[in-house]
Write an enzyme that holds these catalytic residues in place. Structure first.
Site, mmCIF file in Angstrom:
data_model
loop_
_atom_site.group_PDB
_atom_site.id
_atom_site.type_symbol
_atom_site.label_atom_id
_atom_site.label_comp_id
_atom_site.label_asym_id
_atom_site.label_seq_id
_atom_site.Cartn_x
_atom_site.Cartn_y
_atom_site.Cartn_z
ATOM 1 N N SER A 217 -13.627 1.945 3.371
ATOM 2 C CA SER A 217 -12.783 2.082 4.556
ATOM 3 C C SER A 217 -11.808 3.239 4.385
ATOM 4 C CB SER A 217 -11.985 0.785 4.746
ATOM 5 O OG SER A 217 -10.981 0.963 5.708
ATOM 6 N N TYR B 47 -5.893 -5.556 1.222
ATOM 7 C CA TYR B 47 -7.249 -5.239 1.690
ATOM 8 C C TYR B 47 -7.674 -3.864 1.165
ATOM 9 C CZ TYR B 47 -10.816 -3.547 4.984
ATOM 10 O OH TYR B 47 -11.945 -2.996 5.537
ATOM 11 N N LYS C 223 -10.814 -2.695 -1.501
ATOM 12 C CA LYS C 223 -11.868 -1.687 -1.268
ATOM 13 C C LYS C 223 -11.836 -0.611 -2.354
ATOM 14 C CE LYS C 223 -13.863 -3.275 2.402
ATOM 15 N NZ LYS C 223 -15.255 -3.723 2.358
#
Ligand code: NAD
Ligand code: UD1
Length: 353
Positions: A136, A160, A164
């Site tokens: 992302s 988050y 990643k």
């Protein structure tokens, strides 16, 4: 027989659209999903649009969790025993809500990081070394320069994003441990939006939508009264936040391009932005959606949302050069297709599920 691909999280928003593109390109798929954030109905519709039978050799579904090593071992062993080993894995399964990742960091490390580790261990054990991973643009945090090249510093600003970045590091370490073995593509998506033009599959957020597009769609269809525009004093052309919105079908095409390239070109570790290279503001989106839908989209200008950047835009040069991929669809296409999906499915998949 076509090439066979294991798709984790294939019932989700991006996964379902990618399944469609891959089925139409002749790939055979097995989707592993625990349906924690999706509905099996999405795959029923993928099968119908592409005229394949559910649970035929073209499209199989396994209800299971990427964190379960036995499930994965069984899938890879069965595939080998039936002489249909997986040529590659596309790994979409994961959790993606930034706010929730602050409240439940261990869950995010468990699903996104431990789940990926479990998957990679099964791939290594079964000598399946071709992987496309959903990363992302969030790994860039607050970017210093835009458009953002892949060489920009990795500096996540939420759990988050850290999850990643951790998987990206795990992939780099794995690749270094066995040079000339792995074929890895880490795709850093910018803002995936829109829907398949049929209106049969699309984004179906559970509960209150956190992201702009689903919120605007729900205002247009009358599920919400008005949009809150987070900040009107950003240093942008109209004061509202600017993002690089990418049609989910362009993103799905990007996965096919990456998969084709890995299978053709051999061992490599590619890290690639998938974005359009063009920035649109919140008000650009509101206006485009109003034009595409013919609906009024009431909005109120409110304070900035904590943790937001002013502008994020991809530098998409590497994807163009290495994958011959670039976005084809416009913001107006995105709004038209998103509206077709929203109108046909005002409550998402729930009504028909
Ligand atoms: P999604 O939630 O619609 O799809 C994820 C799928 O994974 C769902 O079907 C869910 O049920 C499944 N899943 C979750 N945990 C699982 C588990 N433990 N085992 C098996 N299946 C599990 O999300 P999406 O928008 O399609 O995103 C796909 C991937 O792309 C995610 O990894 C996400 O972090 C990443 N990504 C998404 C965006 C975005 O804005 N949508 C942006 C950048 C990156
Ligand atoms: C969010 C995530 C980011 C993730 C990205 C793509 C946060 C803080 N960040 O970012 O980690 O990579 O999605 O999935 O959640 N906006 C409004 N009103 C709304 C919703 C959004 O004005 O109700 C604005 C935002 O301030 C932003 C733009 O719309 O300027 C886009 O927001 P959103 O769709 O949430 O995406 P990102 O902010 O890029």
């Amino acid at each position: 027989m076509g090439r066979r691909v294991l798709i984790t999280g294939g019932a989700g928003f991006i996964g379902s659209h990618t399944c469609l593109v891959l089925l139409e390109a002749g790939y055979d798929l097995l989707v592993l999903d625990n349906f924690s954030n999706s509905s099996p109905e999405a795959l029923t519709r993928v099968a119908a649009i592409s005229s394949v039978s559910l649970n035929s050799t073209r499209l199989q579904i396994e209800h299971g969790d990427i964190r379960n090593p036995h499930t994965l071992d069984q899938l890879f062993s069965d595939a080998a025993a039936n002489d249909r080993p997986f040529d590659a894995v596309i790994h979409f399964a994961g959790l993606k809500a930034v706010g929730e990742s602050f409240q439940k960091p261990l869950l995010y490390w468990d699903v996104n990081v431990s789940g990926s580790r479990t998957l990679l261990a099964a791939m290594e054990a079964h000598a399946c070394c071709t992987l496309v991973f959903s990363s992302s643009a969030t790994v860039y945090g607050f970017p210093k320069d835009v458009p953002i090249p892949e060489s920009a510093p990795i500096q996540p600003i939420n759990p988050y994003g850290f999850s990643k970045a951790a998987v990206e590091q795990m992939l780099a370490d794995l690749n270094a441990s066995a040079p000339n073995t792995w074929r890895i593509a880490c795709l850093r998506y910018f803002n995936p939006v829109g829907a398949h033009p049929s209106g049969q599959i699309g984004e179906d957020p559970l509960g209150f939508p956190n992201n702009l597009f689903p919120f605007v769609s729900q205002v247009a269809v009358g599920r919400r009264d008005q949009l809150q525009v987070f900040g009107s004093d950003w240093p942008t052309h109209d004061g509202t936040g600017v993002r690089d919105y990418i049609h989910v079908m362009d993103l799905a095409d990007g996965h096919k391009a990456a998969l084709d390239s890995l299978l053709k070109e051999g061992p490599q570790h590619l890290i690639c932005n998938l974005g359009s290279g063009a920035g649109k503001s919140v008000l650009d989106v509101v206006n485009a959606y109003a034009a595409a839908s013919g609906q009024n989209i009431p909005y109120a200008l409110v304070d900035r949302r904590p943790g937001d950047a002013a502008i994020t835009i991809a530098d998409p040069t590497r994807a163009a050069n290495t994958l011959s991929w670039r976005t084809k669809r416009t913001l107006s296409d995105i709004c038209r297709d998103g509206w077709t999906w929203q109108q046909a499915n005002p409550m998402g998949y729930r009504e028909s599920a």
